[in-house]
Every structure is written in C-alpha cells, then in structure tokens.
Design a protein around this motif. Structure first.
Motif, short mmCIF file in Angstrom:
data_model
loop_
_atom_site.label_atom_id
_atom_site.label_comp_id
_atom_site.label_asym_id
_atom_site.label_seq_id
_atom_site.Cartn_x
_atom_site.Cartn_y
_atom_site.Cartn_z
N GLY A 206 39.92 46.07 26.30
CA GLY A 206 39.21 44.90 25.80
C GLY A 206 38.85 43.98 26.94
N ALA A 207 39.21 44.38 28.16
CA ALA A 207 39.02 43.52 29.33
C ALA A 207 37.61 43.62 29.89
N ASN A 208 37.10 42.49 30.35
CA ASN A 208 35.85 42.47 31.10
C ASN A 208 36.15 42.65 32.59
N LEU A 209 35.11 42.61 33.40
CA LEU A 209 35.27 42.85 34.83
C LEU A 209 35.07 41.54 35.59
N SER A 210 36.10 40.70 35.56
CA SER A 210 36.07 39.46 36.33
C SER A 210 37.48 39.10 36.76
N ASN A 211 37.61 38.15 37.66
CA ASN A 211 38.86 37.90 38.36
C ASN A 211 40.04 37.66 37.43
N PHE B 212 41.58 40.64 36.08
CA PHE B 212 42.25 41.45 37.10
C PHE B 212 43.57 40.82 37.56
N THR B 213 43.84 39.60 37.12
CA THR B 213 45.00 38.88 37.67
C THR B 213 45.93 38.31 36.60
N ASN B 214 45.43 37.44 35.73
CA ASN B 214 46.32 36.70 34.84
C ASN B 214 45.82 36.58 33.41
N ARG B 215 45.11 37.59 32.94
CA ARG B 215 44.64 37.62 31.54
C ARG B 215 45.11 38.93 30.92
N GLN B 216 46.15 38.85 30.10
CA GLN B 216 46.77 40.06 29.56
C GLN B 216 45.89 40.73 28.53
N GLY C 96 43.78 38.45 20.43
CA GLY C 96 43.93 37.23 21.22
C GLY C 96 43.33 36.02 20.54
N TYR C 97 42.18 36.21 19.92
CA TYR C 97 41.54 35.16 19.14
C TYR C 97 41.74 35.52 17.67
N TYR D 288 45.87 35.26 27.00
CA TYR D 288 46.17 36.47 26.24
C TYR D 288 44.91 36.95 25.54
N HIS D 289 44.57 38.23 25.76
CA HIS D 289 43.31 38.78 25.27
C HIS D 289 43.49 40.15 24.63
N ALA D 290 44.74 40.57 24.41
CA ALA D 290 44.99 41.92 23.90
C ALA D 290 44.64 42.02 22.42
N LYS D 291 44.18 43.22 22.03
CA LYS D 291 43.90 43.47 20.61
C LYS D 291 44.19 44.93 20.30
#
Length: 533
Positions: free
Chosen positions: A204-209, A212-216, A354-355, A438-441
């Motif tokens: 579910g992740a996009n390609l931005s910093n 890659f670092t602190n968004r689960q 996450g939302y 937090y962005h996990a789904k």
C-alpha cells in the motif's frame, strides 16, 4: 502438497453441498488427473475442509495461481521495503515496472538507482505509472512528472516510458475550478505494483521518503513469474489508458502530457463517456477469472507437487468499467459472509486500515461474522499523516476519530463487545523526532483450531466506499496450507500490533478526544478525499 490438497478437495464428496464445484475447480482437478466433484463443507475438521467453502466461490470470482508458500516473502519495515526495492532494481535484467500514486519529488536516490541500472544494462526497460493529478499537482514547480521526465531524455522513449492516468470523472468546469488538493477525490490511480523481472512487491506504500523511513505499511514480495506476468498485463492495460509524459525544454514545467493515438481509448478529458465505454471490455477481460485459464502465458508452469498456496489476483477498477466487474469487493464480501456460518465460530480475523473509513457494507459484514477473537487496527490521530497539517486537511484526524466512535457504537449495538476490539496504532507523534505514521491495510483470517492465518489480503485498497467506486486498486488474496507461511502471516499480524492499544467509547469521550463543530467539514473531506493516500 497442493496436489494432495486438490485430491482431498475433489475426492471428499459431500452430497449435501448446495453449490456445485466451480468451473475453475473442475479444471484444477483435471490438471492433476483427479476426479472432480463437490467440494467439502466447512464441517470437515481439516484445514482443507475449512478452506473449501472459501475457495469454491473465489474460483468463480477472480483469476488465481498455485505457488509455494516460500515464494512469498513478507517484509517488516519501510527500510526493508526500500532496500529490497533498490536491490532488485540494481540487479534487474529485462524489465522494471512501477505503479504508484506518486513518486516523491525529492526522491533523488531512487532515481539515481534507476539510472545506474539502465546505464549498466542496455537491454533493461523501465516503465512507470503514476496518477496525473497527484503527479502534476505542484506544476510548474518541481513535481513527480518533472522528476521523471529526464529519464526519457537520457535513455530514450524506447527504453523508458512514463505514464500518468487521469480520471474521466474530472473534466470541464469541474476540473478548472475545483482546488487541486480536493480534485483528487474524483478518482486516482492508486495501484501499488513494483515489478522487477519475475518478482513483484505488492504493497500500500507509495514511493517517497516517509514510506521508506517512518510510515508503516505492509509489503509482500512474490517471487513468481506467473503472478508478476499477470500484474504486468494489468499494468499495461492501464498504461494504454493513460497520458504519456514527454520531456520538453520549451515549457517551464519541463514536460508535457500527450495522449498517444495508439492508446486503447480516446482521451478521458475530451470524451469521458467513450473513454469508459472502450476501457470496459479491455479491463473486464484483464481482471476476469478466465484471463489465466485462456492465456497459456499466464497458466501455472512446472511441477504442482509443492504448490501449497493459492494466490487470487484482485482488481478494483470501478471507474473504468460500466458495468463494473471488479473482483476485490466481491472477494472480501464472500470471505466475510462465509465467516458468518456457525462452523466458523472458532475462527478469528484481523482487519486494518490506516484511514479507518470502511465501506458500510464491510462494517456490517465484519460485525456479522461468527468469529470470536477479532481485532481492528487503525491509526491514532498522532499517527495520522494529516495530524496538525495546515488548512482543512488538519481536521481529518478528528473525522477519523468520529468514525472510530461510530464503529465502537455499532459494536456495542450488535453486542460484539467481547469479540471485536478496536486498537489505535501509535509510535511517537507525527512530525516530532521518532514519530511515525500508520498506513497499513489488509485482512487476515485464522481458521478454527488453528494458531495462524490461512487467508490474507494484501494490496493498495483502503476498503472505503471511494476505493470501490473511484480509485484504481490492485492486490492479492492468499489462501495457503503452508504452515511456515501461515506462521509468517501470523507474525506480521502480531508485529503490526506492537504499537497498537485498545480504545473504547469511554476513551473517545474524554475531553482531549472530543471533536468540535468543524468536524462536519472534516467528515465531508473524508467522504471526498479520504483514503487517497
């Protein structure tokens, strides 16, 4: 093992089963020279018997492949995801295709990694698909589009293709006058497919910093040519319905968007109705369960002996199809309806977004299962990407708090207090040192008398009403008998709860959690743009 499982599916005949074995299951039995017959009911005590009612119907909904559980690697952290992605890019031999909402405009390291790979291997080709609205939002200032255009200049359009999908729902005066941040609510390219050669990462992740670092988030790496090739075909279908980015030195933005005459439909900005009409048969075919059956290039290859895991390809591309034949919502609906049967009273599920704004139908289904030990994980306001943001978007954490309160009330009304727990995930505070978002789904299902999940969904969808009407989503549904994969799915489910704590109606009634009058504005924003990140 999967052959033995197929044998048990086909030979344990149950005359009382109301629904006949599916066409796909019959073909599965023929493939392994096994007599076909009805699938067993959930009354079987074995894992296979409990999985059968799920598989029988899923075979009618979505295309699938048999693989070994060891071909799925579950990544844990944003850093793991980024390093796995870069490593595979550096070692790519023939193709890289990346589908994402956007690439961060400051992602110079990722771009440099792509450049190094292209320079090292003249045979390598790169294709990137993003959303046109999100990818050009900052124009004429630096944007995703201006970041990617130089790749075409350096390596040529025969090796590098940059595509941007534009919704047919935003045209004319609406497109002209609605603010850029809000206009994304009319539909986005939201698929997250990161394919390199014969491997693909679904996430579910996009390609931005921050991703890659602190968004689960969640990240599953499939080392399967069948799975990768399937998503490559779906990817190509969407790119044939997207604008082409062309580098231009004569304009301030550094690029232009062009609609190629070779595309599969006319421009969505000029002929939106015709665009959807011509896109419908193309996309419907690509996500149909018959796509893998009728296409030799996509069929299972090699020995079936160790194929103990079935992976269903899910696509929710509603805005491209009239009538809509998307597969994700029907698949998750079937899973939850099946869990309502008394035989599954000993089962458990975990659902995360996450939302937290699930489609109303999903909320009702989640609370109607017979499962007794269930968890919902969502972001705490302090782990919400909109926390203390400027403008109206800063109201969104309050909106999600109100939605969580309504969900807890529904739990109480249905007398599910003892069987469903809502947890908020928090690791520090957003925009403070050590703070994460937090962005996990996803969804995990553990069968009765088992310790670990045998079913899981991974992908881009936020499971919202909007996900099932406006955005382009893709993912996979895993059904496995592999004990090691089950354990790893269970580990994933557990580590996502390491920073999650139960929350109750009393907690949300505290002064610091109360929402003000402006929350109605936030609620409207959620209904329009919520779940698009």
């Amino acid at each position: 093992m999967i052959a033995r499982s197929a044998s048990r599916y086909c030979l344990k005949l149950r005359p009382t089963l109301a629904r006949p074995v599916s066409q796909y299951s019959r073909q599965w039995c023929r493939r392994y020279s096994i007599p076909s017959g009805p699938l067993p009911t959930a009354s079987s005590s074995s894992s296979t018997g409990m999985l059968a009612p799920f598989v029988n119907e899923l075979d009618k909904i979505a295309p699938s492949f048999h693989i070994n559980g060891s071909q799925i690697r579950i990544l844990k952290t944003p850093t793991d995801f980024y390093e796995a992605l870069k490593t595979r890019i550096r070692n790519a031999k023939k193709r890289i295709f990346l589908s994402t909402l956007y690439i961060g405009k400051s992602e110079k390291e990722l771009i440099a990694t792509l450049q190094d790979a292209l320079r090292a291997n003249p045979e390598l080709k790169l294709s990137i698909l993003t959303d046109a609205l999100r990818g050009t939002r900052e124009t004429p200032d630096p944007s995703c589009a201006s970041l990617l255009a130089p790749l075409i200049t350096e390596f040529g359009s025969d090796r590098v293709e940059i595509r941007m999908y534009h919704t047919p729902n935003l045209t004319g005066l609406r497109k002209k006058y609605i603010p850029k941040r809000i206009n994304e609510g009319w539909g986005l390219q939201h698929m997250k497919l990161y394919g390199i050669d014969d491997e693909i990462i679904l996430s579910g992740a996009n390609l931005s910093n921050n991703y890659f670092t602190n968004r689960q988030d969640r990240y599953h790496l499939f080392s399967s040519s069948e799975v990768t090739n399937y998503f490559w075909r779906l990817y190509q279908g969407v790119t044939s319905l997207s604008f082409l980015v062309e580098p231009r030195n004569d304009v301030p933005a550094g690029y232009k968007l062009r609609w190629p005459s070779t595309n599969a439909a006319p421009s969505p900005l000029e002929h939106p109705a015709e665009f959807v009409s011509q896109a419908t048969p193309l996309i419907s075919r690509l996500i149909s369960r018959d796509e893998t059956l009728n296409n030799p290039k996509l069929q299972d290859q090699g020995s079936p002996v160790s194929r103990n895991t079935k992976v269903y390809m899910l696509g929710q591309l509603s805005q491209l199809m009239k009538p809509d034949s998307s597969t994700e919502l029907p698949a998750i609906t079937h899973i939850l309806k099946t869990l309502a049967a008394p035989e599954y009273a000993g089962s458990a599920w975990t659902f995360t977004a996450g939302y937290f704004n699930p489609a109303p139908s999903l909320t009702n289904l989640l609370l109607s299962t017979a499962s007794q030990n269930n968890v919902v994980i969502t972001a705490s306001p302090f782990a919400n990407g909109f926390y203390k943001s400027t403008g109206v978007s800063g109201l969104l954490p309050d909106a999600y708090t109100l939605l969580a309160r309504r969900f807890l009330r529904a739990i109480k009304e249905k007398k599910r207090d003892s069987t469903v727990v809502l947890k908020e995930w928090r690791k520090g505070t957003v925009n403070e040192p050590g703070g994460w978002t937090y962005h996990a789904k996803g969804l995990w299902v553990t069968l009765p008398n088992e310790q670990h999940p045998a079913i899981s969904i991974i992908g881009s969808s936020n499971y919202t009403k909007r996900s099932y009407s406006h955005d382009l989503e893709a993912g996979a549904l895993i059904v496995t008998e592999d004990n090691d994969l089950k354990k790893r799915l269970g580990d994933e489910q557990k580590w996502l709860q390491e920073y999650a704590s139960p929350v109750t109606l009393d907690d949300l009634a505290k002064t610091e959690r109360r929402v003000g009058l402006k929350v109605r504005i936030a609620m409207w924003i959620v209904s329009v743009v919520g779940g698009a990140l």
